[in-house]
Write a protein that holds these residues in place. Structure first.
Motif, mmCIF file in Angstrom:
data_model
loop_
_atom_site.group_PDB
_atom_site.id
_atom_site.type_symbol
_atom_site.label_atom_id
_atom_site.label_comp_id
_atom_site.label_asym_id
_atom_site.label_seq_id
_atom_site.Cartn_x
_atom_site.Cartn_y
_atom_site.Cartn_z
ATOM 1 N N ILE A 1 -9.997 1.232 -4.440
ATOM 2 C CA ILE A 1 -9.782 -0.051 -5.016
ATOM 3 C C ILE A 1 -8.244 -0.228 -5.605
ATOM 4 O O ILE A 1 -7.994 -1.296 -5.469
ATOM 5 C CB ILE A 1 -10.585 -0.111 -6.382
ATOM 6 C CG1 ILE A 1 -12.040 0.177 -5.655
ATOM 7 C CG2 ILE A 1 -10.216 -1.436 -7.165
ATOM 8 C CD1 ILE A 1 -12.725 -1.020 -5.062
ATOM 9 N N ILE A 2 -7.511 0.678 -6.164
ATOM 10 C CA ILE A 2 -6.158 0.427 -6.374
ATOM 11 C C ILE A 2 -5.322 -0.043 -5.040
ATOM 12 O O ILE A 2 -4.633 -0.800 -5.207
ATOM 13 C CB ILE A 2 -5.566 1.766 -7.082
ATOM 14 C CG1 ILE A 2 -6.118 1.794 -8.525
ATOM 15 C CG2 ILE A 2 -3.925 1.451 -7.296
ATOM 16 C CD1 ILE A 2 -5.695 2.967 -9.333
ATOM 17 N N SER A 3 -5.587 0.768 -4.096
ATOM 18 C CA SER A 3 -4.896 0.577 -2.636
ATOM 19 C C SER A 3 -5.370 -1.055 -2.376
ATOM 20 O O SER A 3 -4.298 -1.648 -1.781
ATOM 21 C CB SER A 3 -5.308 1.327 -1.675
ATOM 22 O OG SER A 3 -4.821 2.396 -1.574
ATOM 23 N N ILE A 4 -6.494 -1.462 -2.317
ATOM 24 C CA ILE A 4 -6.886 -2.779 -2.029
ATOM 25 C C ILE A 4 -6.115 -3.854 -3.114
ATOM 26 O O ILE A 4 -5.690 -4.783 -2.328
ATOM 27 C CB ILE A 4 -8.417 -3.059 -2.202
ATOM 28 C CG1 ILE A 4 -8.958 -2.085 -0.925
ATOM 29 C CG2 ILE A 4 -8.868 -4.331 -2.026
ATOM 30 C CD1 ILE A 4 -10.545 -2.331 -1.196
ATOM 31 N N ALA B 1 -2.763 -4.219 -1.980
ATOM 32 C CA ALA B 1 -2.865 -4.907 -0.646
ATOM 33 C C ALA B 1 -2.778 -6.388 -0.690
ATOM 34 O O ALA B 1 -1.998 -7.227 -0.246
ATOM 35 C CB ALA B 1 -3.593 -4.276 0.285
ATOM 36 N N ILE B 2 -3.672 -6.831 -1.520
ATOM 37 C CA ILE B 2 -4.002 -8.145 -1.890
ATOM 38 C C ILE B 2 -2.836 -8.804 -2.665
ATOM 39 O O ILE B 2 -2.230 -9.716 -2.314
ATOM 40 C CB ILE B 2 -5.236 -8.369 -2.681
ATOM 41 C CG1 ILE B 2 -6.493 -7.996 -2.032
ATOM 42 C CG2 ILE B 2 -5.416 -9.717 -3.134
ATOM 43 C CD1 ILE B 2 -7.793 -8.089 -2.644
ATOM 44 N N GLY B 3 -2.513 -8.079 -3.693
ATOM 45 C CA GLY B 3 -0.832 -8.513 -4.382
ATOM 46 C C GLY B 3 0.004 -8.881 -3.463
ATOM 47 O O GLY B 3 0.593 -9.871 -3.610
ATOM 48 N N ILE C 1 0.971 -1.150 -0.150
ATOM 49 C CA ILE C 1 0.097 0.028 0.006
ATOM 50 C C ILE C 1 0.991 1.054 0.181
ATOM 51 O O ILE C 1 0.580 2.166 -0.718
ATOM 52 C CB ILE C 1 -0.850 -0.124 1.247
ATOM 53 C CG1 ILE C 1 -1.787 -1.180 1.085
ATOM 54 C CG2 ILE C 1 -1.607 1.213 1.464
ATOM 55 C CD1 ILE C 1 -2.653 -1.377 2.421
ATOM 56 N N LEU C 2 1.908 1.254 0.801
ATOM 57 C CA LEU C 2 2.949 2.363 1.072
ATOM 58 C C LEU C 2 3.646 2.705 -0.132
ATOM 59 O O LEU C 2 3.734 3.954 -0.594
ATOM 60 C CB LEU C 2 3.987 1.928 2.049
ATOM 61 C CG LEU C 2 4.087 3.362 3.175
ATOM 62 C CD1 LEU C 2 2.783 3.444 3.929
ATOM 63 C CD2 LEU C 2 5.423 2.697 3.944
ATOM 64 N N VAL C 3 3.976 1.470 -0.844
ATOM 65 C CA VAL C 3 4.767 1.676 -2.263
ATOM 66 C C VAL C 3 3.675 2.576 -3.257
ATOM 67 O O VAL C 3 4.226 3.521 -4.008
ATOM 68 C CB VAL C 3 5.267 0.452 -2.871
ATOM 69 C CG1 VAL C 3 5.805 0.536 -4.440
ATOM 70 C CG2 VAL C 3 6.575 0.000 -1.867
#
Lengths: 236, 288
Positions: free
Chosen positions: B184-187, B190-192, B72-74
């Motif tokens: 959605i991009i953050s999620i 996160a999942i990846g 998420i941070l990256v």
């Protein structure tokens, strides 16, 4: 007070000013048409209302609140639905999944189910094809799906961009019959159309856009009989 | 048979990593070349936590949490400011992030491979070990399948999942549905990244050493797998990953062993020649 009030908006794409000093308003329950030639700024205006574009000047008041700086996805939550030009249904998803995405901002499952029934009443053909992949629908059916999807958010106002685009005359009639039906059930609609004749025949009032500003406005039925409008936009 | 199981097990590691590439590509429309290095960070997280707590469970949880946050941070710090910039700028940034993470790991832990710790051991399971299948291979395969099923269910049956599909198909239309694309991009990141943490854990079961460039080879192989399967396609990433894993293990068990890497990557060229969109990729028609 008008439900939607657009006040002196100006939008630029880089150095180019696409629309300048446009103002109009819509009252609850009205259909208002924005007509005009290609490149007059109709779609730009609509995108500015729904927040996809931010105006460089002016205000968009929705229920008295300035929404011109609010992100588009939050404006949807406030009760505005936008049926985009070219339908833009999710081609790879089923009809039902498309409709469910229309209700993305809502969480009450019971209300969503009721809303879905209402959409199927307006568009029986979508009910027949609910498990079909949207990309395999005909152009007219995709337009119906795009409209049904917008209705799924239970909006206070619906913006429609060129619903007649690319459809056969018969289908155009069908789509406009549905727009009238929605009007009768109390919907408030901002309609952008190149097909001025159809738009004026369903609308209460209309604004004519020319090269980025409003050239004329008034009662839609009167405009249908206006000689200048006839010559310029109705091909008569 | 044993080679096949080993291949499927290695393949599910590749598939988990490939899913991260393909999901980010589908939703954020960018190639996240730093994805492989998230695996490496996960491996170091396991090593450090293991040294501190001697609990493999704690180590795994720590790796997943750290990788998720890092992902998420990256995205927030490196990629989000470039939203709308040219794809090349984003690509170069991703490579930069990759080197940054590798350099950071080298600075902190040194460039030499380090053993992950003696507590990192899977118990012997007599029933399958007697067949010649290692516990690591079995655990990886079973967990890999469970994770992939869970992800598929998440994507297809939840509200967030369908929003992800919507964003990947038409970002503008998704916004008009009220979808917050940034969220959605953050999620997705996160999942990846959580999947990458799992991949790192399975990797350490096979080779219990950490090093700063640990993520590079599995990362590039999984990227190849994502492209072979059709980048942007979730089932494609799974198929591509498993395919490459099986091929790799069979090559290693045959006289062609020295050419394994060459064969893996030649397969990419071959498949793209025949089917430029990858095995399960869709033909994208550019709208005019």
């Amino acid at each position: 007070m008008a439900m939607l009030e657009v006040k002196n908006i100006e939008v630029c794409y880089g150095m180019i000013r696409a629309i300048k000093d446009i103002s109009f308003e819509i009252n609850k329950g009205e259909i208002v048409a924005l007509i005009g030639a290609n490149g007059a700024g109709k779609t730009t205006t609509l995108h500015t209302v729904s927040g996809l574009l931010k105006p460089t000047a002016g205000q968009v008041l929705f229920d008295g609140k300035d929404i011109s700086k609010i992100p588009a996805h939050r404006i949807v939550t406030m009760g505005m639905a936008h049926v985009p030009e070219g339908r833009r249904v999710f081609q790879q998803l089923s009809v039902l999944d498309n409709l469910k995405l229309g209700a993305y901002t809502r969480t009450d499952k019971k209300e969503i189910a009721e809303n879905l029934k209402k959409v199927y009443d307006h568009f029986p053909r979508l009910a027949e094809r609910k498990h079909q992949i949207a990309g395999t629908l005909s152009g007219g059916e995709q337009q119906m799906l795009a409209m049904g999807r917008a209705l799924m958010s239970n909006p206070d106002i619906i913006l429609m961009d060129e619903p007649s685009m690319g459809l056969s005359p018969l289908l155009v009639k069908e789509i406009f019959a549905i727009i009238e039906e929605l009007h009768k059930s109390g919907a408030t609609i901002l309609l952008v159309e190149q097909n001025a004749k159809m738009a004026l025949s369903v609308a209460d009032r209309a604004y004519v856009l020319e090269t980025g500003s409003i050239a004329m406005s008034g009662d839609a039925k009167e405009m249908l009989n206006n000689d200048d409008i006839k010559k310029a936009y109705l091909g008569q | 048979m044993i080679t096949l199981i080993d291949g499927l097990s290695l393949g599910s590691i590749y598939a988990l990593i490939a899913l991260g590439y393909t999901m980010v590509y589908g939703i954020a429309k960018m190639l996240n070349f730093a994805h492989g290095d998230i695996i490496m960070v996960g491996a170091y997280a396991i090593m450090v936590t293991l040294a501190a707590t001697v609990s493999p469970i704690a180590a795994i949880v720590a790796a997943i949490v750290i990788c998720t946050i890092l992902g998420i941070l990256v995205e927030k710090l490196a990629y989000k400011p470039l939203r709308g910039a040219s794809p090349l700028a984003v690509l170069i940034t991703a490579i930069g992030v990759s080197y940054f993470l590798q350099g950071l790991a080298q600075l902190v832990f040194g460039s030499q491979p380090k053993p992950v710790g003696s507590a990192w051991k899977l118990p012997a399971i007599e029933a399958i070990n007697s067949l010649g299948i290692t516990t690591a291979a079995a655990v990886t395969l079973v967990c890999g399948i469970i994770i992939m099923i869970a992800l598929t269910l998440f994507i297809n049956c939840t509200r967030t999942g369908s929003a992800m599909l919507a964003v990947s198909e038409d970002r503008g239309a998704a916004i008009l549905m009220g979808v917050n694309v940034n969220k959605i991009i953050s999620i997705t990141f996160a999942i990846g990244s959580a999947l990458a943490a799992f991949a790192g854990m399975f990797y350490l079961f096979q080779i219990p050493n950490t090093e700063p460039t640990l993520g590079a080879m599995p990362g590039i192989t999984a990227f190849t797998a994502a492209v072979i399967g059709g980048i942007g396609s979730i089932p494609g990433a799974m198929v591509g990953g498993v395919l490459l894993g099986v091929i790799e293990k069979f090559c290693l068990a045959s006289p062609l062993a020295p050419y394994t890497v060459a064969i893996k990557f030649s397969l990419l060229i071959l498949i793209l020649l025949v089917k430029p969109t990858g095995l399960l990729g869709k033909v994208v028609r550019e709208k005019v």
